[in-house]
Write a protein that holds these residues in place. Structure first.
Motif, mmCIF file in Angstrom:
data_model
loop_
_atom_site.group_PDB
_atom_site.id
_atom_site.type_symbol
_atom_site.label_atom_id
_atom_site.label_comp_id
_atom_site.label_asym_id
_atom_site.label_seq_id
_atom_site.Cartn_x
_atom_site.Cartn_y
_atom_site.Cartn_z
ATOM 1 N N PRO A 289 26.410 -37.992 69.633
ATOM 2 C CA PRO A 289 25.399 -39.045 69.626
ATOM 3 C C PRO A 289 25.674 -40.063 70.731
ATOM 4 N N PRO A 290 24.678 -40.826 71.165
ATOM 5 C CA PRO A 290 24.903 -41.831 72.187
ATOM 6 C C PRO A 290 26.007 -42.811 71.785
ATOM 7 N N GLY A 291 26.937 -43.054 72.702
ATOM 8 C CA GLY A 291 28.045 -43.961 72.431
ATOM 9 C C GLY A 291 29.281 -43.284 71.876
ATOM 10 N N LYS A 292 29.235 -41.964 71.731
ATOM 11 C CA LYS A 292 30.370 -41.254 71.144
ATOM 12 C C LYS A 292 31.661 -41.494 71.918
ATOM 13 N N VAL A 293 31.592 -41.446 73.257
ATOM 14 C CA VAL A 293 32.809 -41.596 74.047
ATOM 15 C C VAL A 293 33.378 -43.008 73.899
ATOM 16 N N ILE A 294 32.514 -43.987 73.704
ATOM 17 C CA ILE A 294 32.988 -45.354 73.465
ATOM 18 C C ILE A 294 33.632 -45.452 72.093
#
Length: 331
Positions: free
Chosen positions: A300-305
């Motif tokens: 999902p968007p923001g997973k790496v953060i």
């Protein structure tokens, strides 16, 4: 709960007109719908990219946002529609068609979407006029531009007035790779997306810091797609070049001094790369972005953060949403 804002998403109107038929032969992107759930983007009669209905359907986008925990998306055009190669009247037509569509989508769902427009940079007066319309008439939050204009890097003298007016009107610019370098060497294996785009982005960023554009316009707001591509990792080499080639200097300080003014989206897929961006440029200069709805997007968007464990809740809140609002002057 802090907002999660996906800064890097693309949208394309389903009713994008067939400009090949309207204006005659050319490299116009044409959307050929294959079913209710997808279409082909065709360019010059050849398949450019297969897309799903999320690329035009706001309701589908909102459903995905709810499922993936995203509060708002920043909508920007698909770069293949920039059309810098086209006669100016025709390029303005497709720019305005998209800008109007994005503004209508935002106005219909103001709690879900923020809009960026596009302008035909092959004619600076027309581009500036359309940028002004985007901000002051349509209420769009910024402008997306490409990394070059018909092979001219962004430090070319003819673009100075555009950057001057963007700074004067406080209009943020999102720079996205298109018409990448080494096209003849990156056709196989989709290297255009994985190798050429990051390199193209690095060249655009390097051009702006080396040439003096960022020194001349210190309040200019610029964000680069895909974590800046390879730019963050070659910046020390540029500084070394600035040190050893004094005859080539065009700025009073080395490139890294001006690079700290840049913003970058977070789309680099690895928490170590996110940490490197933060270490180099500060956590307030990194915006969560996924490249929705394309295949290479982060899900999902923001997973790496979220996966970057050493980040405090305060830092994550800035990366996931606050920074995008600050960059877009929407705090």
């Amino acid at each position: 709960m802090e907002m999660r804002i996906d800064f890097h998403t693309h949208i394309l109107p389903l009713d994008l007109p067939d400009l090949t038929g309207k204006f005659g032969q050319g490299r116009w992107p044409v959307l050929e719908q294959k079913c209710s759930c997808g279409a082909d983007i065709m360019v010059s009669g050849e398949l450019f990219r297969k897309v799903t209905d999320q690329v035009w359907d706001a309701k589908k986008r909102i459903q995905d946002m709810v499922a993936e925990g995203v509060d708002m998306q920043v909508l920007s055009p698909v770069p293949v529609t920039f059309s810098y190669w086209a006669p100016i009247e025709q390029a303005l037509y497709i720019s305005q068609f998209q800008n109007d569509f994005i503004a209508k989508t935002v106005n219909k769902h103001p709690d879900r979407f923020i809009g960026l427009g596009t302008v035909p940079l092959q004619d600076l007066k027309v581009a500036i006029d359309e940028m002004k319309r985007c901000k002051f008439e349509l209420g769009l939050a910024g402008i997306e531009i490409g990394t070059n204009v018909n092979g001219e890097n962004l430090d070319a003298p003819e673009f100075i007035e555009f950057f001057q007016m963007a700074e004067k009107w406080n209009i943020p610019l999102f720079i996205h790779p298109w018409e990448t370098m080494a096209k003849d060497r990156t056709e196989r294996n989709n290297f255009m997306y994985t190798i050429a785009m990051p390199s193209e982005t690095a060249l655009a960023a390097a051009s702006l810091v080396w040439s003096g554009v960022m020194e001349k316009f210190p309040d200019l707001k610029i964000c680069f797609a895909h974590g800046g591509g390879s730019f963050p990792y070659i910046l020390p080499r540029m500084d070394q070049g600035w040190e050893v080639w004094p005859d080539l200097r065009k700025t009073s300080m080395p490139p890294s001094h001006y690079a700290h003014k840049f913003y970058f989206d977070s789309l680099n897929y690895d928490s170590r790369n996110i940490q490197y961006l933060i270490d180099c440029f500060g956590y307030k200069n990194v915006l969560m972005g996924s490249d929705y709805p394309f295949l290479l997007r982060e899900i999902p968007p923001g997973k790496v953060i979220d996966d970057t464990l050493k980040l405090s809740d305060e830092v994550k809140a800035n990366l996931l949403g606050r920074n995008a609002l600050r960059f877009l002057n929407l705090e």
